[in-house]
Design a protein around this motif. Structure first.
Motif, short mmCIF file in Angstrom:
data_model
loop_
_atom_site.label_atom_id
_atom_site.label_comp_id
_atom_site.label_asym_id
_atom_site.label_seq_id
_atom_site.Cartn_x
_atom_site.Cartn_y
_atom_site.Cartn_z
N LYS A 1 -9.14 -1.82 9.34
CA LYS A 1 -9.69 -1.05 10.56
C LYS A 1 -8.64 -0.76 11.48
N TYR A 2 -7.88 0.15 10.86
CA TYR A 2 -6.50 0.63 11.58
C TYR A 2 -6.42 2.03 11.45
N GLU A 3 -5.51 2.64 12.47
CA GLU A 3 -5.12 3.93 12.35
C GLU A 3 -3.55 4.21 12.49
N PHE A 4 -3.18 5.08 11.92
CA PHE A 4 -1.86 5.66 12.48
C PHE A 4 -1.63 6.75 13.48
N VAL A 5 -0.96 6.54 14.24
CA VAL A 5 -0.66 7.71 15.41
C VAL A 5 0.72 7.79 15.42
N PRO A 6 1.11 9.34 15.83
CA PRO A 6 2.12 9.85 16.13
C PRO A 6 3.41 8.89 16.65
N GLY A 7 4.48 8.83 16.10
CA GLY A 7 5.59 7.94 16.88
C GLY A 7 6.32 8.92 18.09
N THR A 8 7.06 8.38 18.69
CA THR A 8 7.84 8.99 19.92
C THR A 8 8.82 9.60 19.30
N SER B 1 -10.50 10.15 -14.49
CA SER B 1 -9.46 9.28 -13.81
C SER B 1 -8.75 9.82 -12.54
N LEU B 2 -8.67 11.28 -12.80
CA LEU B 2 -7.84 11.69 -11.46
C LEU B 2 -8.92 11.65 -10.53
N MET B 3 -10.19 11.94 -10.42
CA MET B 3 -11.15 11.70 -9.66
C MET B 3 -11.14 10.49 -8.78
N HIS B 4 -11.03 9.62 -9.94
CA HIS B 4 -10.97 8.04 -9.34
C HIS B 4 -9.91 7.81 -8.20
N PHE B 5 -8.71 8.50 -8.76
CA PHE B 5 -7.36 8.31 -7.83
C PHE B 5 -7.54 9.04 -6.61
N LEU B 6 -8.14 10.32 -6.68
CA LEU B 6 -8.29 11.28 -5.39
C LEU B 6 -9.31 10.34 -4.52
N GLY B 7 -10.30 9.61 -5.03
CA GLY B 7 -11.36 9.06 -4.10
C GLY B 7 -10.72 7.96 -3.38
N LEU B 8 -9.77 7.49 -3.81
CA LEU B 8 -9.01 6.44 -3.24
C LEU B 8 -7.64 6.76 -2.31
N ARG B 9 -7.09 7.76 -2.96
CA ARG B 9 -5.80 8.11 -2.49
C ARG B 9 -5.81 9.39 -1.62
N THR B 10 -6.60 10.03 -1.24
CA THR B 10 -6.87 10.87 -0.42
C THR B 10 -7.77 11.04 0.61
N ARG B 11 -7.80 11.38 1.90
CA ARG B 11 -8.76 11.31 2.73
C ARG B 11 -9.46 12.85 2.91
N ASP B 12 -10.50 12.75 3.14
CA ASP B 12 -11.58 13.87 3.18
C ASP B 12 -12.94 13.77 3.85
N GLU B 13 -13.02 14.78 4.66
CA GLU B 13 -14.53 14.50 5.63
C GLU B 13 -15.69 14.48 4.61
N ARG B 14 -15.42 15.10 3.47
CA ARG B 14 -16.89 15.30 2.58
C ARG B 14 -16.90 13.98 1.82
N ALA B 15 -15.89 12.89 1.90
CA ALA B 15 -16.12 11.70 1.04
C ALA B 15 -17.06 10.64 1.71
N THR B 16 -17.89 10.25 0.88
CA THR B 16 -19.09 9.23 0.99
C THR B 16 -18.29 7.95 1.47
N VAL B 17 -17.37 7.45 0.97
CA VAL B 17 -16.69 6.06 1.06
C VAL B 17 -15.33 6.60 1.90
N THR C 1 -11.43 6.16 3.19
CA THR C 1 -10.20 5.59 2.58
C THR C 1 -9.20 5.49 3.34
N PHE C 2 -8.04 4.83 3.23
CA PHE C 2 -7.19 4.52 3.94
C PHE C 2 -5.75 4.79 3.31
N PRO C 3 -5.38 5.88 2.72
CA PRO C 3 -4.07 5.92 1.57
C PRO C 3 -3.01 5.77 2.69
N GLN C 4 -1.93 5.29 2.03
CA GLN C 4 -0.56 5.82 2.58
C GLN C 4 -0.18 7.10 2.45
N ARG C 5 0.26 7.91 3.35
CA ARG C 5 0.45 9.19 3.49
C ARG C 5 1.33 9.78 2.33
#
Length: 240
Positions: A124-131, A186-202, A204-208
């Motif tokens: 339950k975290y977020e990343f924000v721009p640094g200074t 297998s690519l769809m499984h990867f994308l479902g976990l490793r990308t963020r998209d507003e259309r995603a049902t679940v 995700t919090f991938p490293q950028r």
């Protein structure tokens, strides 16, 4: 082989080989009812069977999405590959080896658009721009550390130490390259976990940095299998 460290913030993804199209899904699915006549799908317009693709995705009939192949050449920091290799089902990897070649001094430094500050707790975290000051510190400290590490690596090599021993001092910010081969499922499984998209049902919090790889792989895949890609997005970006 250059001995002067260089620094970059981008990653590269190249589609080097593929056998992948929407019709691959259709003939694989229709063999259950049409037998050998399912091969007739290869010469047909897949647009006519868009509904079948959507049905397979929606009801999670996954195996028809496995009868295709894509091979990517990926250049990214080692820490990205350490996350990438957690994806084992439907993937094959071959990465350059620090045992058999002297590793190039190319290192990762986050670009100005990379958010640096984490707020909240895991899950339950977020990343924000640094200074501006934080970005300066990150760049300065990383570059100094990389130069020192690579100098130590060179010192051991010059003393005759084996590459597989000397590489131990190199950081995970070092760039490496690998071939990664997968199928659409297998690519769809990867994308479902490793990308963020507003259309995603679940959510995700991938490293950028690994998300950057996923975005470029998805661009290539969407051109090869546009109807499958559309069905993936229409059904919550969940692998069938």
């Amino acid at each position: 082989m250059t001995e002067t460290p260089s620094f970059r913030s981008d990653i590269t993804v190249e589609l080097v080989k593929h056998s992948a199209s929407d019709t691959d899904v259709l003939w694989a699915a229709r063999v259950s009812t049409a037998g050998e006549q399912s091969l007739d799908e290869i010469g047909k317009d897949p647009e006519r069977s868009k509904g079948l693709l959507n049905f397979l995705m929606r009801d999670r009939h996954g195996s028809p999405f496995e009868h295709n192949s894509m091979t990517f050449l990926i250049t990214a920091p080692i820490f990205v590959f350490r996350e990438f290799h957690r994806h084992r089902v439907g993937w094959s990897y071959n990465e350059e080896s620090g045992r058999y070649r002297q590793l190039e001094p190319v290192f990762y430094v986050p670009g100005p658009d990379r958010k640096l500050v984490q707020r909240g707790r895991p899950g339950k975290y977020e990343f924000v721009p640094g200074t501006d000051e934080q970005h300066v510190v990150v760049g300065k400290v990383m570059e100094e550390s990389y130069r020192q590490a690579y100098a130590a690596y060179q010192e051991m090599l010059a003393a005759g130490v084996a590459r597989e021993v000397a590489r131990a001092v190199l950081p995970v910010g070092l760039f490496s390259s690998m071939y990664a081969t997968c199928n659409a499922r297998s690519l769809m499984h990867f994308l479902g976990l490793r990308t963020r998209d507003e259309r995603a049902t679940v959510p995700t919090f991938p490293q950028r940095e690994i998300e950057m790889v996923g975005e470029r792989m998805e661009e290539e895949w969407s051109r090869l299998m546009p109807l499958t890609h559309a069905a993936f997005n229409a059904n919550g970006r969940i692998a069938p």
